[in-house]
Design an enzyme around this catalytic site. Structure first.
Site, PDB file in Angstrom:
ATOM      1  N   TYR A   1       0.842  -1.192   0.000  1.00 31.28           N
ATOM      2  CA  TYR A   1       0.000   0.000   0.000  1.00 31.28           C
ATOM      3  C   TYR A   1       0.882   1.249   0.000  1.00 31.28           C
ATOM      4  CZ  TYR A   1      -4.603   2.133   0.671  1.00 31.28           C
ATOM      5  OH  TYR A   1      -5.787   2.814   0.485  1.00 31.28           O
ATOM      6  N   GLY A   2       1.906   1.201  -0.873  1.00 30.17           N
ATOM      7  CA  GLY A   2       2.862   2.296  -0.913  1.00 30.17           C
ATOM      8  C   GLY A   2       2.626   3.278  -2.031  1.00 30.17           C
TER       9      GLY A   2
ATOM     10  N   GLN B   1       1.818   2.608  -5.730  1.00 32.38           N
ATOM     11  CA  GLN B   1       0.687   2.318  -6.615  1.00 32.38           C
ATOM     12  C   GLN B   1      -0.506   1.710  -5.874  1.00 32.38           C
ATOM     13  OE1 GLN B   1      -0.185   2.733  -9.826  1.00 32.38           O
ATOM     14  NE2 GLN B   1       1.638   3.884 -10.379  1.00 32.38           N
TER      15      GLN B   1
ATOM     16  N   HIS C   1       4.808  -3.123 -13.105  1.00 38.10           N
ATOM     17  CA  HIS C   1       6.156  -2.796 -13.577  1.00 38.10           C
ATOM     18  C   HIS C   1       6.796  -4.101 -14.020  1.00 38.10           C
ATOM     19  CE1 HIS C   1       9.912  -0.905 -14.154  1.00 38.10           C
ATOM     20  NE2 HIS C   1      10.375  -0.895 -12.923  1.00 38.10           N
TER      21      HIS C   1
ATOM     22  N   GLY D   1       0.830   6.591  -8.422  1.00 41.57           N
ATOM     23  CA  GLY D   1      -0.447   6.156  -7.886  1.00 41.57           C
ATOM     24  C   GLY D   1      -1.284   7.320  -7.405  1.00 41.57           C
TER      25      GLY D   1
ATOM     26  N   GLU E   1      12.571   7.307 -16.161  1.00 40.56           N
ATOM     27  CA  GLU E   1      12.820   7.791 -14.802  1.00 40.56           C
ATOM     28  C   GLU E   1      14.192   8.441 -14.686  1.00 40.56           C
ATOM     29  OE1 GLU E   1      10.246   4.314 -12.494  1.00 40.56           O
ATOM     30  OE2 GLU E   1      12.416   4.118 -12.756  1.00 40.56           O
TER      31      GLU E   1
END
Length: 355
Positions: free
Chosen positions: A46-47, A49, A131, A160, A219
């Site tokens: 639950y970080g 995304q 990913h 997210g 990135e």
């Protein structure tokens, strides 16, 4: 893996290249709900995304549970309405209950916890990623799925937080999708249904390899690494030649993000050029060539480092160090406390909406 459902896709012209894309018109939410109606979607992590995808799926009427270890992130899940023992579980419990197991843990955590999660990937289940890192570099990560499950990916082209914000605004963040294993014969319809379920704007096809290499390149390049390097270089030159922090920051960052980016995001770079002063037009057209010629060799070097697995190995080695978080915080602190971004704090406070 090519899909067999081209008739459902819309053909779009991207700069003269025809691609198949899926939109919510071709694949409505009701269809997505029907396809996944018997599935229990277990979002592990639950970080970054996790919150956006889990909450969007829940709000769209899918059966979703969350797996998260105790701590601050667990408390965030509770605050977002996930109920311990009902829709919020440990990672192991969620993996056991889920029929679609969503690996939305960090790349480092996916490698670390793979031996814990793998026993729950029983025949007929679906393993989902956002990913391609763990699968594409499986020889380095050790993440090798069983052959009797589907392995799919939907990769939103943004954070997210953006996925959730745009969903709540009635918009959608574009996403790529890929099928790595199709044990059930239904992986394509699952992955597209999932992409619609999380609130994607439109979906375009990729592979785990293409997504992983383009994502790491982006990135490190124009999305984060190169843009910080370019902004800092211009800011430093202006400051070294007597310009104040406020002037250097406004001419380097503030005008770009607050004025010009919205223009070329909405209408394109050519439209933005056409709506600037003739002096700005001439200078931009003259200098875009030298910047391109200077930067392209760096991007080529970057892409080679990504595609050969060097960048993946650097990340794996770095993230596996026991003091990784301490070193990361130190680097981020140095960035945050640099003059340019301390100036940004003051400039943001002076924006009219904050008055």
């Amino acid at each position: 893996m090519p899909h067999k459902n081209d008739k459902e896709m819309a053909e779009m012209n991207f700069g003269g290249v025809i691609e198949n894309v899926m939109t919510r018109e071709e694949f409505p939410l009701e269809k997505a709900r029907e396809i996944l109606k018997d599935e229990t979607i277990a979002v592990l992590g639950y970080g970054v995304q996790g919150p956006g995808q889990a909450c969007n799926l829940r709000d769209n009427g899918f059966n979703v549970i969350v797996g998260q270890r105790l701590g601050k992130t667990y408390e965030k899940a509770v605050a977002d309405g996930w109920v311990p023992g009902e829709t919020l579980f440990s990672l192991e419990e969620a993996a056991e209950k889920g029929t679609i197991i969503c690996m939305l843990l960090s790349d480092a955590a996916q490698m670390q916890l793979w031996p814990t999660i793998k026993p729950y990937l029983t025949a007929g289940k679906t393993l989902y990623f956002s990913h391609g890192f763990a699968i594409n570099w499986s020889d380095r990560t050790g993440v090798v799925p069983p052959a009797d499950i589907d392995v799919i990916m939907v990769a939103p082209k943004g954070s997210g937080t953006s996925l959730r914000t745009m969903f709540l605004e009635g918009r959608g963040l574009n996403s790529s999708y890929a099928v790595y294993q199709n044990a059930s014969g239904k992986a394509f319809e699952k992955v597209v249904a999932f992409g619609i379920g999380i609130g994607s704007g439109y979906l375009f096809e990729t592979t785990f390899k293409r997504e992983a290499t383009s994502d790491l390149t982006g990135e490190r390049g124009s999305l984060m690494g190169a843009i910080q390097g370019l902004l800092l270089a211009q800011y430093e030159v202006l400051r070294e030649n007597g310009h104040t922090p406020s002037e250097a920051f406004n001419e380097t960052v503030e005008e770009l993000t607050q004025s010009l980016m919205p223009l070329f995001a909405a209408k394109g770079m050519d439209w933005m050029y056409a709506n600037c002063s003739t002096t700005a037009q001439r200078g931009a057209l003259d200098w875009m060539g030298p910047f391109h010629d200077a930067i392209k060799p760096v991007v080529e070097k970057l892409y080679h480092s990504v595609v050969t697995g060097n960048e993946a190995q650097i990340s794996i080695d770095s993230n596996s160090q026991p003091d990784y978080r301490v070193k990361l915080e130190a680097e981020l602190k140095a960035l945050r406390e640099s003059e340019m971004w301390r100036t940004a704090e003051t400039v943001r406070k002076l924006r009219p909406e904050n008055s």
